[in-house]
Design a protein around this motif. Structure first.
Motif, short mmCIF file in Angstrom:
data_model
loop_
_atom_site.label_atom_id
_atom_site.label_comp_id
_atom_site.label_asym_id
_atom_site.label_seq_id
_atom_site.Cartn_x
_atom_site.Cartn_y
_atom_site.Cartn_z
N ARG A 80 -8.40 -4.52 1.68
CA ARG A 80 -8.14 -3.22 2.30
C ARG A 80 -9.00 -3.10 3.57
O ARG A 80 -10.21 -3.26 3.53
CB ARG A 80 -8.52 -2.11 1.32
CG ARG A 80 -8.39 -0.72 1.88
CD ARG A 80 -8.87 0.30 0.87
NE ARG A 80 -8.87 1.63 1.42
CZ ARG A 80 -8.57 2.71 0.72
NH1 ARG A 80 -8.27 2.62 -0.56
NH2 ARG A 80 -8.60 3.89 1.31
N TYR B 69 -6.56 8.67 6.23
CA TYR B 69 -6.99 7.42 5.60
C TYR B 69 -7.35 7.65 4.13
O TYR B 69 -7.13 6.78 3.30
CB TYR B 69 -8.19 6.84 6.37
CG TYR B 69 -8.68 5.53 5.80
CD1 TYR B 69 -8.07 4.33 6.15
CD2 TYR B 69 -9.74 5.49 4.90
CE1 TYR B 69 -8.51 3.13 5.64
CE2 TYR B 69 -10.19 4.29 4.38
CZ TYR B 69 -9.57 3.12 4.75
OH TYR B 69 -10.00 1.92 4.22
N SER B 70 -7.88 8.82 3.82
CA SER B 70 -8.27 9.12 2.43
C SER B 70 -7.07 9.10 1.48
O SER B 70 -7.25 8.94 0.28
CB SER B 70 -8.96 10.48 2.36
OG SER B 70 -8.09 11.51 2.82
N GLY B 71 -5.85 9.21 2.01
CA GLY B 71 -4.66 9.16 1.18
C GLY B 71 -4.12 7.75 0.99
O GLY B 71 -3.05 7.57 0.41
N LEU B 72 -4.86 6.75 1.45
CA LEU B 72 -4.41 5.36 1.34
C LEU B 72 -4.74 4.79 -0.03
O LEU B 72 -5.90 4.77 -0.45
CB LEU B 72 -5.07 4.51 2.43
CG LEU B 72 -4.75 3.00 2.41
CD1 LEU B 72 -3.26 2.74 2.58
CD2 LEU B 72 -5.57 2.29 3.48
N GLU B 73 -3.73 4.35 -0.73
CA GLU B 73 -3.91 3.62 -2.00
C GLU B 73 -3.54 2.17 -1.73
O GLU B 73 -2.40 1.85 -1.38
CB GLU B 73 -3.03 4.21 -3.09
CG GLU B 73 -3.19 3.50 -4.43
CD GLU B 73 -2.28 4.05 -5.52
OE1 GLU B 73 -2.19 3.40 -6.58
OE2 GLU B 73 -1.63 5.09 -5.30
N TRP B 74 -4.50 1.29 -1.87
CA TRP B 74 -4.30 -0.13 -1.56
C TRP B 74 -3.80 -0.84 -2.81
O TRP B 74 -4.46 -0.85 -3.84
CB TRP B 74 -5.60 -0.76 -1.07
CG TRP B 74 -5.35 -2.06 -0.37
CD1 TRP B 74 -5.61 -3.30 -0.84
CD2 TRP B 74 -4.77 -2.22 0.93
NE1 TRP B 74 -5.22 -4.23 0.09
CE2 TRP B 74 -4.71 -3.59 1.19
CE3 TRP B 74 -4.31 -1.34 1.89
CZ2 TRP B 74 -4.20 -4.11 2.37
CZ3 TRP B 74 -3.79 -1.85 3.06
CH2 TRP B 74 -3.75 -3.22 3.29
N LEU B 75 -2.62 -1.43 -2.74
CA LEU B 75 -2.00 -2.09 -3.89
C LEU B 75 -2.01 -3.60 -3.78
O LEU B 75 -1.75 -4.29 -4.76
CB LEU B 75 -0.55 -1.60 -4.04
CG LEU B 75 -0.35 -0.09 -4.15
CD1 LEU B 75 1.13 0.26 -4.10
CD2 LEU B 75 -1.00 0.45 -5.40
N TRP C 71 0.84 -1.19 0.00
CA TRP C 71 0.00 0.00 0.00
C TRP C 71 0.88 1.24 0.00
O TRP C 71 2.07 1.17 0.26
CB TRP C 71 -0.93 0.01 1.22
CG TRP C 71 -0.24 -0.27 2.51
CD1 TRP C 71 -0.07 -1.50 3.10
CD2 TRP C 71 0.42 0.66 3.36
NE1 TRP C 71 0.65 -1.38 4.27
CE2 TRP C 71 0.95 -0.06 4.46
CE3 TRP C 71 0.61 2.03 3.32
CZ2 TRP C 71 1.67 0.54 5.48
CZ3 TRP C 71 1.32 2.64 4.36
CH2 TRP C 71 1.84 1.89 5.42
N VAL C 72 0.27 2.37 -0.30
CA VAL C 72 0.93 3.67 -0.26
C VAL C 72 0.01 4.61 0.49
O VAL C 72 -1.20 4.63 0.25
CB VAL C 72 1.21 4.22 -1.68
CG1 VAL C 72 1.77 5.63 -1.63
CG2 VAL C 72 2.14 3.30 -2.45
N LEU C 73 0.57 5.40 1.39
CA LEU C 73 -0.21 6.40 2.12
C LEU C 73 0.34 7.77 1.75
O LEU C 73 1.49 8.08 2.02
CB LEU C 73 -0.14 6.17 3.63
CG LEU C 73 -0.96 7.14 4.48
CD1 LEU C 73 -2.46 6.99 4.19
CD2 LEU C 73 -0.69 6.92 5.96
N ARG C 74 -0.50 8.57 1.15
CA ARG C 74 -0.12 9.94 0.79
C ARG C 74 -0.71 10.86 1.85
O ARG C 74 -1.93 10.98 1.94
CB ARG C 74 -0.63 10.27 -0.60
CG ARG C 74 0.11 9.46 -1.67
CD ARG C 74 -0.41 9.75 -3.07
NE ARG C 74 0.31 8.99 -4.07
CZ ARG C 74 0.06 7.72 -4.40
NH1 ARG C 74 -0.92 7.08 -3.79
NH2 ARG C 74 0.77 7.10 -5.31
#
Length: 114
Positions: free
Chosen positions: A36, A24-30, A17-20
């Motif tokens: 997720r 939590y809204s910045g979480l991109e689940w890879l 995952w990546v957290l920007r």
């Protein structure tokens, strides 16, 4: 302070995952294997980890203190007050087995040699 990445690592070890940012809204689940976690699950895990942190710190401190006093109970050391060290270490072992959030640490005995 426990963060979203801490909670994600606890909930989904090894997940990708990546957290920007810090939300939590910045979480991109890879991750393609693990689902997720929801924002509620992440927040609950943060609370759980925050509650556990002082207990973990107590246990770690007790382990450190007991390791530093190992020398005192070796049979060839010859301390007159070995029973003081045994009592001290018994209290530390209780904190290892049953950690508390606000421990009252015993004072390490001063060695008295034969």
């Amino acid at each position: 302070m426990i963060t979203i990445p801490d909670a994600l690592q606890s909930l989904c070890p090894g997940a990708e995952w990546v957290l920007r940012g810090n939300e939590y809204s910045g979480l991109e689940w890879l991750d393609k294997v693990q689902p997720r976690p929801t924002e509620e699950e992440v927040n609950a895990e943060i609370q759980k980890l925050e509650a556990q942190a002082p207990l973990d710190a107590c246990k770690a401190q007790a382990k450190d203190l007991i390791a530093k006093s190992d020398w005192a109970v070796l049979p060839d050391v010859g301390l007159v007050n070995i029973s003081d060290f045994k009592a001290y270490r018994a209290i530390l072992r209780q904190y290892i087995l049953n950690p508390v959030a606000d421990p009252v640490w015993p004072t390490e005995p001063q060695p008295v040699w034969e």
